[in-house]
Design an enzyme around this catalytic site. Sequence first.
Site, PDB file in Angstrom:
ATOM      1  N   LYS A   1      10.876  -8.000  22.873  1.00 48.40           N
ATOM      2  CA  LYS A   1       9.979  -9.128  22.416  1.00 48.40           C
ATOM      3  C   LYS A   1       9.744 -10.164  23.503  1.00 48.40           C
ATOM      4  O   LYS A   1       8.709 -10.939  23.524  1.00 48.40           O
ATOM      5  CB  LYS A   1      10.629  -9.827  21.242  1.00 48.40           C
ATOM      6  CG  LYS A   1      10.691  -8.930  20.008  1.00 48.40           C
ATOM      7  CD  LYS A   1      10.828  -9.856  18.838  1.00 48.40           C
ATOM      8  CE  LYS A   1      10.993  -9.069  17.538  1.00 48.40           C
ATOM      9  NZ  LYS A   1      11.535  -9.810  16.310  1.00 48.40           N
TER      10      LYS A   1
ATOM     11  N   ASP B   1       6.778 -13.452  13.410  1.00 51.36           N
ATOM     12  CA  ASP B   1       8.070 -13.811  12.527  1.00 51.36           C
ATOM     13  C   ASP B   1       8.082 -15.112  12.175  1.00 51.36           C
ATOM     14  O   ASP B   1       8.687 -15.509  11.064  1.00 51.36           O
ATOM     15  CB  ASP B   1       9.255 -13.773  13.744  1.00 51.36           C
ATOM     16  CG  ASP B   1       9.533 -12.464  14.114  1.00 51.36           C
ATOM     17  OD1 ASP B   1       9.048 -11.377  13.464  1.00 51.36           O
ATOM     18  OD2 ASP B   1       9.969 -12.112  15.267  1.00 51.36           O
TER      19      ASP B   1
END
Length: 289
Positions: free
Chosen positions: A66, A102
């Site tokens: 990520k 997220d």
Amino acid sequence: MTRLLGIIGKPVKHSISPVFQQAALDYYGLDVCYEAWETAPDELIEVVNTLRWPTKLGANITIPYKEAVLPCLDEVDETALRIGAVNTVVNSQGQLNGYNTDVVGFYRSLREAARFDAGGKDVVVLGAGGAARAVTLALIWSKAAHITVCNRTYERALKLVEDFRTPDIASKLTAVPMTKEALGQVLHRCHLLVNCTSVGMRHGDEEQSAPIPGHLIPSDILVYDIVANPLETPLMEIARGQGAKTMGGLSMLVYQGAASFELWTGLAAPLEVMQRAARQAMGLAAEEG
Ligand code: ATR
């Protein structure tokens, strides 16, 4: 021409994203296939570059890439830059744009699935990695009164708090070390505890463990473990034993996936379809009746 989406990470063979994303794509009858793209570290740049092909709509990015994916992209949106992590890449006519869903995933899951309004509340966040940064930003959006970040490596908690403590936010941010004394004090007056450490994650080194001892958990709080697999983590089990309410990470996973789906397709994510598919993939088919 069938177009492709996928999840890039290592390992990704246990990921349920292919199942619930495919259910959403099929709901709209789109000629798109969502695949699991297990990627070794030395293949990352090459695999991400293939997302520029006209056949590819984009990808999800997961552990451990990520952060590493950022330099491979042409543009990264403000939220993802603030967190320093990208979990969604969109191919926009050969240009790669990065996002972090997220944050909105946790924000919506807390409000809509856990039915918890963090506004004005005291919250303790365990962990200081990318997941903790996303959760902290969502709690700032929710106008939590006080967010205490507690991490095994104290310097990382301090860095997180420094990065997010800007004049425009209503929330007070504090970092504390992960000692029983510090935890005891902050948990005593908190309303919500969010676990953003990897402790308790299936297939991880510490899948049987909880990040903190049960006796520190007050009975009148919500314990939210963002670990999605297993559905019931050791932390949730001990928190329930203390009389606390608990919430697992599956709904956050689906909400972040729903936001990614909308970025790739421009269509409203069929949330219920995705939730049902995710629960079935986790072995809850019987519960769905
Ligand atoms: P992510 O980006 O998914 O958040 P990460 O950056 O690897 O992943 O962060 C994992 C988090 O779990 C970190 O906060 C880590 O603590 P450190 O910063 O001290 O490494 C935390 N963590 C992992 N194992 C832990 C353990 N046994 N006890 C407490 N915290 C742990």
